[in-house]
Motif scaffolding. Structure first.
Motif, PDB file in Angstrom:
ATOM      1  N   UNK A 123       0.795  -1.232   0.000  1.00 26.75           N
ATOM      2  CA  UNK A 123       0.000   0.000   0.000  1.00 26.75           C
ATOM      3  C   UNK A 123       0.828   1.283   0.000  1.00 26.75           C
ATOM      4  N   UNK A 124       1.826   1.398   0.859  1.00 24.25           N
ATOM      5  CA  UNK A 124       2.577   2.656   0.960  1.00 24.25           C
ATOM      6  C   UNK A 124       3.368   2.972  -0.302  1.00 24.25           C
ATOM      7  N   UNK A 125       4.164   2.036  -0.848  1.00 21.51           N
ATOM      8  CA  UNK A 125       4.890   2.354  -2.084  1.00 21.51           C
ATOM      9  C   UNK A 125       3.970   2.662  -3.262  1.00 21.51           C
ATOM     10  N   UNK A 126       2.867   1.929  -3.364  1.00 22.37           N
ATOM     11  CA  UNK A 126       1.944   2.182  -4.473  1.00 22.37           C
ATOM     12  C   UNK A 126       1.313   3.574  -4.342  1.00 22.37           C
ATOM     13  N   UNK A 127       0.922   3.942  -3.130  1.00 28.43           N
ATOM     14  CA  UNK A 127       0.326   5.261  -2.916  1.00 28.43           C
ATOM     15  C   UNK A 127       1.334   6.362  -3.215  1.00 28.43           C
ATOM     16  N   UNK A 128       2.594   6.155  -2.838  1.00 26.89           N
ATOM     17  CA  UNK A 128       3.654   7.120  -3.105  1.00 26.89           C
ATOM     18  C   UNK A 128       3.767   7.369  -4.616  1.00 26.89           C
ATOM     19  N   UNK A 129       3.800   6.288  -5.408  1.00 28.00           N
ATOM     20  CA  UNK A 129       3.937   6.423  -6.859  1.00 28.00           C
ATOM     21  C   UNK A 129       2.712   7.103  -7.478  1.00 28.00           C
ATOM     22  N   UNK A 130       1.535   6.722  -7.033  1.00 29.09           N
ATOM     23  CA  UNK A 130       0.320   7.255  -7.636  1.00 29.09           C
ATOM     24  C   UNK A 130       0.118   8.734  -7.303  1.00 29.09           C
ATOM     25  N   UNK A 131       0.564   9.157  -6.124  1.00 33.65           N
ATOM     26  CA  UNK A 131       0.466  10.583  -5.787  1.00 33.65           C
ATOM     27  C   UNK A 131       1.345  11.429  -6.693  1.00 33.65           C
ATOM     28  N   UNK A 132       2.340  10.822  -7.279  1.00 31.96           N
ATOM     29  CA  UNK A 132       3.279  11.562  -8.129  1.00 31.96           C
ATOM     30  C   UNK A 132       3.030  11.327  -9.609  1.00 31.96           C
ATOM     31  N   UNK A 133       1.826  10.881  -9.934  1.00 29.00           N
ATOM     32  CA  UNK A 133       1.419  10.800 -11.328  1.00 29.00           C
ATOM     33  C   UNK A 133       1.775   9.528 -12.051  1.00 29.00           C
ATOM     34  N   UNK A 134       2.200   8.500 -11.341  1.00 29.65           N
ATOM     35  CA  UNK A 134       2.546   7.225 -11.972  1.00 29.65           C
ATOM     36  C   UNK A 134       1.320   6.315 -12.004  1.00 29.65           C
ATOM     37  N   UNK A 135       1.236   5.506 -13.057  1.00 27.05           N
ATOM     38  CA  UNK A 135       0.093   4.627 -13.245  1.00 27.05           C
ATOM     39  C   UNK A 135       0.562   3.180 -13.356  1.00 27.05           C
ATOM     40  N   UNK A 136      -0.141   2.244 -12.724  1.00 31.17           N
ATOM     41  CA  UNK A 136       0.321   0.848 -12.718  1.00 31.17           C
ATOM     42  C   UNK A 136       0.188   0.176 -14.066  1.00 31.17           C
ATOM     43  N   UNK A 137       1.132  -0.717 -14.322  1.00 28.93           N
ATOM     44  CA  UNK A 137       1.128  -1.511 -15.545  1.00 28.93           C
ATOM     45  C   UNK A 137       1.238  -2.984 -15.143  1.00 28.93           C
ATOM     46  N   UNK A 138       2.159  -3.721 -15.722  1.00 28.02           N
ATOM     47  CA  UNK A 138       2.278  -5.146 -15.461  1.00 28.02           C
ATOM     48  C   UNK A 138       2.991  -5.413 -14.138  1.00 28.02           C
ATOM     49  N   UNK A 139       2.884  -6.628 -13.660  1.00 32.95           N
ATOM     50  CA  UNK A 139       3.506  -7.008 -12.395  1.00 32.95           C
ATOM     51  C   UNK A 139       4.499  -8.145 -12.608  1.00 32.95           C
ATOM     52  N   UNK A 140       5.360  -8.329 -11.632  1.00 27.39           N
ATOM     53  CA  UNK A 140       6.341  -9.415 -11.654  1.00 27.39           C
ATOM     54  C   UNK A 140       6.517  -9.939 -10.237  1.00 27.39           C
ATOM     55  N   UNK A 141       6.854 -11.217 -10.138  1.00 23.05           N
ATOM     56  CA  UNK A 141       7.002 -11.848  -8.837  1.00 23.05           C
ATOM     57  C   UNK A 141       8.475 -12.132  -8.526  1.00 23.05           C
ATOM     58  N   UNK A 142       8.836 -11.984  -7.266  1.00 29.63           N
ATOM     59  CA  UNK A 142      10.086 -12.519  -6.742  1.00 29.63           C
ATOM     60  C   UNK A 142       9.766 -13.892  -6.163  1.00 29.63           C
ATOM     61  N   UNK A 143      10.632 -14.859  -6.408  1.00 28.92           N
ATOM     62  CA  UNK A 143      10.431 -16.203  -5.879  1.00 28.92           C
ATOM     63  C   UNK A 143      11.690 -16.653  -5.131  1.00 28.92           C
ATOM     64  N   UNK A 144      11.482 -17.422  -4.083  1.00 28.25           N
ATOM     65  CA  UNK A 144      12.590 -17.899  -3.253  1.00 28.25           C
ATOM     66  C   UNK A 144      12.532 -19.418  -3.110  1.00 28.25           C
ATOM     67  N   UNK A 145      13.713 -20.023  -3.080  1.00 24.89           N
ATOM     68  CA  UNK A 145      13.849 -21.464  -2.861  1.00 24.89           C
ATOM     69  C   UNK A 145      14.847 -21.686  -1.742  1.00 24.89           C
ATOM     70  N   UNK A 146      14.452 -22.475  -0.731  1.00 28.70           N
ATOM     71  CA  UNK A 146      15.387 -22.865   0.333  1.00 28.70           C
ATOM     72  C   UNK A 146      16.294 -23.935  -0.252  1.00 28.70           C
ATOM     73  N   UNK A 147      17.413 -23.505  -0.809  1.00 23.70           N
ATOM     74  CA  UNK A 147      18.274 -24.404  -1.566  1.00 23.70           C
ATOM     75  C   UNK A 147      18.901 -25.474  -0.680  1.00 23.70           C
ATOM     76  N   UNK A 148      19.148 -25.142   0.585  1.00 34.79           N
ATOM     77  CA  UNK A 148      19.769 -26.115   1.485  1.00 34.79           C
ATOM     78  C   UNK A 148      18.852 -27.298   1.753  1.00 34.79           C
ATOM     79  N   UNK A 149      17.531 -27.042   1.790  1.00 36.45           N
ATOM     80  CA  UNK A 149      16.589 -28.098   2.165  1.00 36.45           C
ATOM     81  C   UNK A 149      15.747 -28.612   0.999  1.00 36.45           C
ATOM     82  N   UNK A 150      15.818 -27.962  -0.155  1.00 38.71           N
ATOM     83  CA  UNK A 150      14.938 -28.313  -1.275  1.00 38.71           C
ATOM     84  C   UNK A 150      15.194 -29.730  -1.790  1.00 38.71           C
ATOM     85  N   UNK A 151      14.111 -30.400  -2.176  1.00 42.77           N
ATOM     86  CA  UNK A 151      14.219 -31.716  -2.817  1.00 42.77           C
ATOM     87  C   UNK A 151      14.332 -31.474  -4.328  1.00 42.77           C
ATOM     88  N   UNK A 152      15.527 -31.156  -4.758  1.00 46.82           N
ATOM     89  CA  UNK A 152      15.738 -30.838  -6.172  1.00 46.82           C
ATOM     90  C   UNK A 152      15.512 -32.072  -7.045  1.00 46.82           C
TER      91      UNK A 152
END
Length: 313
Positions: A123-152
């Motif tokens: 909410x806070x970062x999005x509100x900051x951008x929109x107050x300054x005239x920026x408009x949302x477009x596409x989104x992207x995800x960050x993903x994490x893997x616990x490499x030490x424990x993962x069953x690769x």
């Protein structure tokens, strides 16, 4: 508290470390080192007009930073970017607004038309951008893997006929085949701003020679001796590994080569002592999201791309 804006002091390792510290605090899902920050500035193409802005308090503490410049390799002129980060412990002091204003002035003076910025989907970062005239477009995800424990998934004992896996370092004498593969894969990446990798020397300067690129863990799949797919790897030299880019050339898609290359890279990363793996995907890139979920990656954060029209000076 008074906050001022200046440029990163080139050649000052402590300043680069301060910028890296702020970026890590704001986005703990990326591979960020002081060496990488310094390299980002020194290797930037002149047409990029790249600056690393620093927000600091009167007592000299760095509390914010921004990357700003022109998307010089886009076929559409006037495209630009600004990504601003403020240490979460020092928000509310006006650093973000000052960084953004300085960045927009820099871009407008260089005839930028559209500016794009990644914003955490909170909410806070999005509100900051929109107050300054920026408009949302596409989104992207960050993903994490616990490499030490993962069953690769296990690598197959026998690779498909004609398929060979090599580390990126095997191409040290001639990386051009990897450049050509990267160029084709990049051209098919979903995004608001299209980029064309057409300058081999520039690619060498800012991609191949990046201190974050781990050429031993980067894995390339060849078919009958031809580069068909690759999984580029970045590391921080300590515990963190990240997928920089995974791509398959169009003529070789649908054979599972990206999974094969990424599986080999992850196994070797774990054997080298890395315990956390990160990657990022456009929210609309279903095939790559499915591959990463198959490995066990989980979404840990989301960014939204915001855009604004600039008035040139």
């Amino acid at each position: 508290m008074t906050v001022s804006i200046r440029d990163l002091r080139a050649g000052d390792p402590s300043d680069a470390e301060s910028v890296a510290r702020v970026r890590r605090a704001a986005l703990p899902f990326l591979i960020i080192t002081a060496e990488g920050v310094a390299f980002e500035l020194s290797s930037a193409h002149p047409a990029k007009h790249h600056r690393i802005l620093v927000a600091e308090t009167a007592d000299g503490r760095v509390i914010g930073t921004a990357q700003v410049g022109i998307v010089y390799d886009s076929p559409e002129p006037g495209q630009s970017y600004v990504n601003a980060y403020v240490d979460p412990a020092h928000r509310g002091l006006g650093a973000g607004a000052l960084l953004l204003r300085t960045a927009e002035e820099h871009l407008a003076a260089r005839d930028a038309v559209d500016v794009y910025s990644w914003v955490l989907d909170e909410p806070a970062p999005r509100a900051f951008a929109e107050r300054r005239g920026y408009h949302p477009s596409r989104s992207a995800h960050f993903l994490r893997l616990d490499l030490a424990a993962a069953a690769l998934p296990e690598l197959p004992r026998d690779l498909p006929a004609g398929v060979e896996l090599r580390p990126g370092s095997a191409f040290a004498a001639d990386p051009r085949p990897l450049f050509e593969a990267d160029a084709e894969a990049t051209s098919d990446e979903p995004g608001d701003v299209q980029a064309e990798l057409a300058d081999y020397e520039d690619w060498l300067a800012h991609t191949w020679n990046s201190p974050s690129l781990d050429k031993e863990l980067t894995t390339v799949a060849l078919v009958d001796g031809v580069v068909a797919s690759f999984a580029a790897a970045q590391t921080d030299g300590r515990t963190r590994y990240a997928s920089a880019m995974t791509g398959t050339l169009r003529a070789f898609r649908g054979r599972g080569l990206a999974k094969l290359a990424k599986t080999a890279s992850l196994h070797r990363a774990r054997a080298a002592g890395y315990t956390e793996a990160f990657t990022g995907n456009d929210a609309g890139n279903g095939p790559m999201l499915a591959i990463n979920e198959w490995f066990g990656y989980e979404i840990c954060a989301t960014e939204t791309r915001y855009t604004k029209k600039l008035e040139t000076l």
